[in-house]
Structure formats: structure tokens, C-alpha cells
Write a protein that holds these residues in place. Structure first.
Motif, mmCIF file in Angstrom:
data_model
loop_
_atom_site.group_PDB
_atom_site.id
_atom_site.type_symbol
_atom_site.label_atom_id
_atom_site.label_comp_id
_atom_site.label_asym_id
_atom_site.label_seq_id
_atom_site.Cartn_x
_atom_site.Cartn_y
_atom_site.Cartn_z
ATOM 1 N N UNK A 81 0.829 -1.213 0.000
ATOM 2 C CA UNK A 81 0.000 0.000 0.000
ATOM 3 C C UNK A 81 0.857 1.254 0.000
ATOM 4 N N UNK A 82 0.306 2.330 -0.516
ATOM 5 C CA UNK A 82 1.041 3.591 -0.584
ATOM 6 C C UNK A 82 1.281 4.168 0.798
ATOM 7 N N UNK A 83 0.310 3.987 1.694
ATOM 8 C CA UNK A 83 0.406 4.535 3.047
ATOM 9 C C UNK A 83 1.053 3.516 3.972
ATOM 10 N N UNK A 84 1.966 3.912 4.852
ATOM 11 C CA UNK A 84 2.586 2.963 5.777
ATOM 12 C C UNK A 84 1.541 2.224 6.614
ATOM 13 N N UNK A 85 1.744 0.935 6.887
ATOM 14 C CA UNK A 85 0.766 0.147 7.652
ATOM 15 C C UNK A 85 0.512 0.666 9.056
ATOM 16 N N UNK A 86 1.396 1.513 9.576
ATOM 17 C CA UNK A 86 1.197 2.013 10.930
ATOM 18 C C UNK A 86 -0.122 2.778 11.040
ATOM 19 N N UNK A 87 -0.570 3.384 9.945
ATOM 20 C CA UNK A 87 -1.826 4.144 10.020
ATOM 21 C C UNK A 87 -3.025 3.218 10.097
ATOM 22 N N UNK A 88 -2.904 2.029 9.512
ATOM 23 C CA UNK A 88 -3.959 1.040 9.701
ATOM 24 C C UNK A 88 -4.032 0.628 11.159
ATOM 25 N N UNK A 89 -2.883 0.485 11.801
ATOM 26 C CA UNK A 89 -2.872 0.165 13.226
ATOM 27 C C UNK A 89 -3.485 1.292 14.050
ATOM 28 N N UNK A 90 -3.153 2.533 13.699
ATOM 29 C CA UNK A 90 -3.755 3.678 14.388
ATOM 30 C C UNK A 90 -5.272 3.637 14.262
ATOM 31 N N UNK A 91 -5.742 3.342 13.073
ATOM 32 C CA UNK A 91 -7.189 3.295 12.845
ATOM 33 C C UNK A 91 -7.835 2.204 13.700
ATOM 34 N N UNK A 92 -7.209 1.036 13.754
ATOM 35 C CA UNK A 92 -7.768 -0.057 14.557
ATOM 36 C C UNK A 92 -7.822 0.318 16.035
ATOM 37 N N UNK A 93 -6.775 0.968 16.537
ATOM 38 C CA UNK A 93 -6.796 1.419 17.925
ATOM 39 C C UNK A 93 -7.891 2.460 18.127
ATOM 40 N N UNK A 94 -8.108 3.303 17.112
ATOM 41 C CA UNK A 94 -9.123 4.336 17.240
ATOM 42 C C UNK A 94 -10.525 3.778 17.312
ATOM 43 N N UNK A 95 -10.839 2.789 16.488
ATOM 44 C CA UNK A 95 -12.211 2.293 16.425
ATOM 45 C C UNK A 95 -12.484 1.169 17.417
ATOM 46 N N UNK A 96 -11.430 0.483 17.896
ATOM 47 C CA UNK A 96 -11.650 -0.672 18.769
ATOM 48 C C UNK A 96 -11.064 -0.512 20.160
ATOM 49 N N UNK A 97 -10.189 0.461 20.363
ATOM 50 C CA UNK A 97 -9.461 0.545 21.624
ATOM 51 C C UNK A 97 -10.335 0.734 22.843
ATOM 52 N N UNK A 98 -11.434 1.466 22.705
ATOM 53 C CA UNK A 98 -12.288 1.765 23.866
ATOM 54 C C UNK A 98 -12.743 0.497 24.570
ATOM 55 N N UNK A 99 -13.136 -0.509 23.806
ATOM 56 C CA UNK A 99 -13.683 -1.729 24.405
ATOM 57 C C UNK A 99 -12.609 -2.558 25.102
ATOM 58 N N UNK A 100 -11.332 -2.246 24.868
ATOM 59 C CA UNK A 100 -10.257 -3.068 25.425
ATOM 60 C C UNK A 100 -9.324 -2.258 26.312
ATOM 61 N N UNK A 101 -9.856 -1.179 26.898
ATOM 62 C CA UNK A 101 -9.147 -0.400 27.904
ATOM 63 C C UNK A 101 -7.890 0.254 27.330
ATOM 64 N N UNK A 102 -7.981 0.708 26.084
ATOM 65 C CA UNK A 102 -6.865 1.365 25.417
ATOM 66 C C UNK A 102 -7.306 2.759 25.011
ATOM 67 N N UNK A 103 -6.486 3.754 25.339
ATOM 68 C CA UNK A 103 -6.787 5.136 24.974
ATOM 69 C C UNK A 103 -5.611 5.703 24.176
ATOM 70 N N UNK A 104 -5.928 6.589 23.251
ATOM 71 C CA UNK A 104 -4.914 7.156 22.373
ATOM 72 C C UNK A 104 -5.017 8.680 22.415
ATOM 73 N N UNK A 105 -3.879 9.349 22.565
ATOM 74 C CA UNK A 105 -3.811 10.809 22.614
ATOM 75 C C UNK A 105 -2.804 11.249 21.565
#
Length: 671
Positions: free
Chosen positions: A403-427
């Protein structure tokens, strides 16, 4: 049409002849007196008609009863409360009723001046031109204000108060400069309104007009709900002002996910809610606004209120630690290494991948019940620069078809949409929180991720930044006061907050007072075990970040540290429970065979997946890229069509051998 104008001209000429005859006979003055009397009679008639429609009576005026007021709040001889802030375009709205009789005699006087004293009329017109220009400007701006602010608000309030919008408009007062501190807004309420109506009206007014308001309501009819601006937050909040509240909380701002961030209007305690529906925080602020200060405030409270159990990571590409290394349970990665190879960027990617793997382990039930999960907080500072360096690093290692965009942004997106349910917060902190910056250069993906930041903190922002991030009207106002921020919640409501001055030394003081052990500088907390097995002692798993040998502590590499065993994922090092494949593969996985023929060819990604190359795919690509840049030997690849390169399994085993001389042996075997 010509006949019509000809008829009008003949009529005016006839009136002129009659007036000349009256003047010659000595009755010219009586003509003007008669016209003036008729004009006064017409004015009195208009006043009486208005009094009848507005229930204004002379008796009511004398005894000051309610019937002596018209719909605007004016009486026969008195103006309304705020005549200069009227919503109506009529020059008589809110003014004493008797003024409605003046236009008729004034017209007669101007006509007399035009006929008998034209020079005096010209002088009067010249003198009144400035006033006329101001009146025209005021009329235009008032009309625009009414169309854009007053009428839409009345329509929004109509279903709330169950009144027609026109009826609400009659008593609504919204000055054009309603954003100024001294401005007042008045909304009429029906006589039999429900007790919950004022709160609903207040909610609509806050959403439509912005700002922070306090309300008051009249005790009797007519019921008027008045809004006044709350006093601004204090210009400075010290550490001592909030230290006790940061430890123990205050009111609703208590518990792990409800940290205090400072003092708001009227010195109200202000905080953030990381336990709502959208839990992550986006920070968008210009240079010198105090992003690091805000992050220290939050990280310290997460550590204290979790009893030191929160595991936090601070990622920064500038090389600063901002005092975060003093926070118990904090890991700091702030060295991107050489700007050509960008080793530190890859390490930061791997830590973010560790968060995703840990989230997936919790999702799969590998970490026990939810009550036993440790809070995980990820601080991503300087995201604009991080995005630039990440794109540069990805160009060094990506293959055709990646992909053109580094995979780290896919990880950021997953943390953004799923992190709340698993006690993970992102700032995440940005200079400019644009969609492109949030998505690593991909504006569409960035818009989706940016929507997950329900809380936003803004300082030293431009109008364009407000429109991009919030989009509500009126725009929030950026302040030059150091430490002054705007907190915008998920509904788009903004409030002004003064962040406390919080130095790194305050972290030590507060955590020591709370009974937490302060980590030694240079020993950040880090997971003990990698989410991937580590069978090769030379090629560590990419998520176990250990500084290379020979580091002199000069700052070019992170200093060594002691891992915290209580943070180790369940199962221990190298167990099956630690193998958490999460990232989507671009190619279908190949079933693992007991033994691969030595002359079999496969892609590097397949080899990593099957365990032939015992490291992550990203780490293997970096090794390949560096070998080619240095001119070192690497297995020769062959392309199948336009796809990825394939390699002999024997050569891959030789290059990625387990012992220190694996590459040398591989060169000999390849020859």
C-alpha cells in the motif's frame, strides 16, 4: 407609461398653480398649517391603532400595569429594555409609541423646505449624510444578522417551546456583538411552559451561539430567559491550585478516565471524559501552545489514579522527553536515529503494532477477564512530523504491490475504532490536525480516524483549522494567553479552559505524594515479552525493543532499561499465546509444510509467515533494503509477472541464518 408620467406632471403643475394663487392672495401660510394639522392627525391615528393592537392604554401607562407595554416591551413614553439590540428592522421597534406619529409632520416640514427654503434643505441633507450612511450600514448588517442568526435560532426553538417562530421572534433579543463579554441574549417563553423547557432552550442557544452562558428567568409573566456570558477562566493556574484535585478528583471529574485539565469559566473545574462513546483525544495546537504541558497533566493522573498500573507510552520524533520519563509506568521512545535509515521510526511502528496485538489478545480472551486488564495509554506527539518521517521510512522498505500509506496508520485506525472496548486510549498531538496528517497522507482514511477523536483540545489555531476540525458557527476564538485552550466535545460545544502550569518536577512531587515509585531516568517501562516468538537470539522480535550493544548513552540510541515483569503478556516468552497475527496480509497465507524443498521459490512475505525467516515481514524488508543500499549480498530475486520478487528458500535460510556468521555462510553457499 408616458401618458401616466404626463398625467402626474400635469397634476404637480396644477398644484403649483393653485399654491401660487394662494400665496398671491396672502394665504400661503394657511396652506402649510392645514397640511401640518392633517399630518398630526394621521400620526395620532397611527399611534391609537398601535395602542389597540399592542394592548397599550393611557391608564396602563399611568399606573404602570402590564397592559401598558406592547410586544417589544415599550410603552407610550418609554423605550424597551434593549432598544439598540432589537431584532426587528423597523426603526420604531422598542421605542416609545408616540414616535410613530412623527413621520407625517416631518414629511410636511421637509416638503416646505423643498419649496420655500431649498438651500436649507440641501444643508440639512449634507449634514445628515453621515448619519444616513451609518443607518444604511446598520440596516444591512442587521438584516444579515437577522437572517443568519436570529431567524434560524427562532426556528430551532419553535419545536422546543411549541410556539410559532414568528411569535418567538417578537421578543427575541440577540445583539450583533453577542460574542462580547457584556452582551445579553433574551428568549421569550410561553406563559404555561413546562419546567424542563428552560434547560432545553439553554441547550439550543449554547449549540447555536457558542460560548459559555449563565441563565436567569423572570419570576412572572412575561417569562423571559436571559443569557449572560460567564466570566473568563483565570489567566494563570498554578500547580498548587489543582494538585489535590489531580490526585483525588473533584465531583464528576474522578476516577481513572475522568482527569482534570484545569479551570474553566467562573473557576469551574474542567476535565475530560475518556469513558464516553468516543474516548480518544486529539490535540491541535501551534508551536508554544503547551502540548507537552497538557500531556504531562494527563499522564500523571493516569498513573496516580490507576495506582501505578497504567502502562503508558510516549512517542516523539523531536528527541524530547518532556519529563515523561518520570511518570511511573511510562515508556519513552524519542530517538528516530539516522535521518537516512530512520531506525527509530521503525521502533515506534513496532510499539504501535504491540498495542494492536495486545488489543487482539484481549479480544480473543487470552488476557483473562476485562476487570484484570491493565489500562494502556498511547501518547503520539508531533504527529505531523511523524507522518512525514513514516512516509520517508516506508519508501525505503516497501515492495511493489504494498500500500502507498505505511501500515502504521492502519494500526492507528484499529486502535481508534476498537481501543475503547479493550481499555486502550490514544492521545495524538498535531501542529495542524488535518485529515491528511491524521491519515499519514491519505485524507480519506484520516477523516475516518479523526472522527474517533471525540475530545479535541485546540490552542493557537486559525479559522481554517476550526472549520476543518469543528465546523460549527460561530467559530471559537484562539487566545494569546499562555495555557488557554478550547475543549471541544463530541457534540461540537466548546469551552475555554486554563491549563495548570505543570513542570516535570511536579510529576515527581505529585507521584511521590501519591505513594508511587518514580522510575529512574533512562529506564522506561516496556513489555517484558514480545507478542511474537523470539527463537533467534540475533534477530529479536520487532516488538521487543532493546538497544544495541555498544551504546554509550550519548543520546543517539535509547539507554538500556529493566523490563517490568508485571506487564508481560500471559503465557511467557515464545509461547503460542504470544503469537497474535493481526495485520491483514496482501497475499493468501501458504499452508505450512513439514519441510520445504531447498530449490523452492517463495516471496519474502511467505517466508516470514511460514517461519523460514524468523522475524516480522517489516523487519525482513528493512534488512533487505539496507543490504542493497550498502551493496552487500542478498539473495537474488525473480519476479513472476508484475508481482513481488521470489527467492530460493535455501538462500533465504543462508542469509537469515540463526548464528552470527549466517550472512557470510550464505554468501559462500550462494556462490
Amino acid at each position: 407609461m408616458d401618458q401616466f408620467f404626463s398625467l402626474i406632471g400635469d397634476a404637480i403643475a396644477g398644484i403649483g398653480v393653485l399654491y401660487g394663487m394662494a400665496v398671491d392672495a396672502g394665504y400661503g401660510g394657511y396652506v402649510w398649517l392645514t397640511l401640518l394639522v392633517l399630518a398630526l392627525a394621521a400620526g395620532i391615528y397611527r399611534v391609537v391603532r398601535h395602542m389597540q393592537r399592542g394592548r397599550v392604554t393611557l391608564g396602563g401607562v399611568v399606573f404602570n400595569t402590564q397592559a401598558g407595554l406592547d410586544a417589544s416591551g415599550a410603552s407610550v413614553f418609554r423605550s424597551a429594555r434593549q432598544v439598540n439590540e432589537r431584532p426587528s428592522l423597523s426603526p420604531f421597534w422598542g421605542r416609545p409609541t408616540y414616535l410613530r406619529a412623527l413621520p407625517y409632520p416631518v414629511a410636511v416640514i421637509l416638503l416646505w423646505m423643498w419649496v420655500e427654503a431649498p438651500y436649507l434643505l440641501a444643508a440639512l441633507a449634507a449634514g445628515g449624510s453621515v448619519y444616513l450612511a451609518r443607518a444604511i450600514y446598520r440596516l444591512i448588517s442587521t438584516r444579515r444578522h437577522r437572517k443568519s442568526i436570529v431567524v434560524p435560532l427562532a426556528k430551532a426553538l419553535s419545536p422546543v417551546v411549541q410556539e410559532h417562530a414568528e411569535r418567538i421572534l417578537e421578543g427575541t433579543i440577540i445583539p450583533r456583538d453577542y460574542a462580547l463579554p457584556h452582551a445579553e441574549v433574551v428568549i421569550p417563553l410561553p406563559d404555561g411552559h413546562h419546567p424542563t423547557i428552560p434547560a432545553e432552550v439553554s441547550r439550543v442557544v449554547h449549540a447555536r451561539l457558542g460560548g459559555e452562558w449563565k441563565t436567569s428567568i423572570t419570576q412572572g409573566a412575561p417569562y423571559l430567559l436571559t443569557f449572560r456570558h460567564k466570566p473568563s477562566p483565570p489567566e494563570y493556574v498554578g500547580y498548587d491550585d489543582v494538585a489535590e484535585m489531580m490526585i483525588h478528583g473533584h465531583g464528576e471529574h474522578s476516577g481513572l478516565w475522568r482527569p482534570i485539565i484545569g479551570l474553566g469559566a467562573e473557576k469551574e473545574v474542567a476535565g475530560l471524559n475518556f469513558d464516553g462513546h468516543v474516548v480518544h483525544l486529539g490535540i491541535s495546537a501551534g508551536t508554544g501552545a503547551g502540548k507537552s504541558n497538557l500531556m504531562r497533566v494527563l499522564a500523571t493522573q493516569f498513573a496516580i489514579r490507576s495506582g501505578g498500573n497504567a502502562r503508558q507510552v510516549y512517542l516523539d520524533v523531536k528527541g524530547d522527553d518532556e519529563g515523561m520519563q518520570h511518570v511511573p509506568g511510562m515508556m519513552v521512545l524519542n530517538d528516530i536515529g539516522d535521518v537516512t535509515n530512520l531506525d527509530g521510526i521503525y521502533q515506534q511502528w513496532e510499539v504501535i503494532q504491540w498495542f494492536v496485538n495486545e488489543m487482539d489478545a484481549r479480544r480473543r480472551g487470552l488476557r483473562g477477564p476485562k476487570e484484570g486488564w491493565e489500562p494502556l495509554v498511547l501518547f503520539n506527539d508531533e504527529q505531523n512530523a511523524f507522518g512525514k518521517f513514516s512516509r520517508q521510512a516506508w519508501e525505503l522498505i516497501k515492495d511493489k504491490g504494498d500500500p502507498k500509506t505505511p501500515p502504521v496508520w492502519q494500526n492507528m485506525y484499529l486502535l481508534g475504532v476498537m481501543g475503547r472496548a479493550f481499555k486502550i486510549r490514544m492521545i495524538n498531538a498535531y501542529q495542524v490536525m488535518s485529515a491528511a496528517a491524521t491519515g499519514g497522507g491519505n485524507a480519506q482514511d484520516g477523516s475516518e480516524l479523526r472522527s474517533q477523536f471525540g475530545n479535541k483540545m485546540l490552542a493557537r489555531f486559525t479559522p481554517a483549522m476550526w472549520d476543518s476540525l469543528v465546523g460549527t458557527r460561530p467559530r471559537g476564538q484562539s487566545s494569546d494567553i499562555p495555557g488557554r485552550w478550547l475543549h471541544v466535545n463530541n457534540a461540537g460545544l466548546a469551552r475555554s479552559v486554563q491549563i495548570p502550569h505543570f513542570e516535570p518536577s511536579h510529576i515527581i512531587d505529585l507521584c511521590t505524594y501519591a505513594g508511587l515509585e518514580i522510575p529512574s531516568v533512562g529506564q522506561p517501562a516496556i513489555p517484558d515479552a514480545s507478542p511474537s516468538p523470539v527463537p533467534n537470539p540475533r534477530d529479536r522480535a520487532t516488538y521487543e525493543i532493546i538497544p544495541p550493544r555498544g551504546d554509550e548513552g550519548t543520546g543517539d540510541n535509547p539507554p538500556p532499561f529493566d523490563p517490568l515483569p508485571e506487564y508481560a503478556p500471559a503465557g511467557g516468552r515464545g509461547s503460542d499465546e504470544n503469537v497474535i497475527p493481526f495485520r491483514a496480509r496482501t497475499e493468501a497465507p501458504v499452508p505450512k509444510a513439514e519441510k520445504e524443498p531447498a530449490d523452492e521459490r517463495m516471496t519474502l512475505q511467505q517466508a516470514c509467515h511460514l517461519g523460514i525467516v524468523e522475524m516480522s515481514y517489516d523487519a525482513a524488508k528493512r534488512r533487505r533494503s539496507r543490504a542493497r543500499q550498502r551493496g552487500d549480498w542478498f539473495p537474488e530475486g525473480q519476479k513472476i509477472g508484475s508481482g513481488a520478487e521470489t527467492y530460493l528458500v535455501s538462500e533465504l535460510r543462508a542469509y537469515f541464518g540463526e548464528d552470527e556468521t549466517g550472512q557470510d555462510k550464505g554468501r559462500e553457499r550462494a556462490r
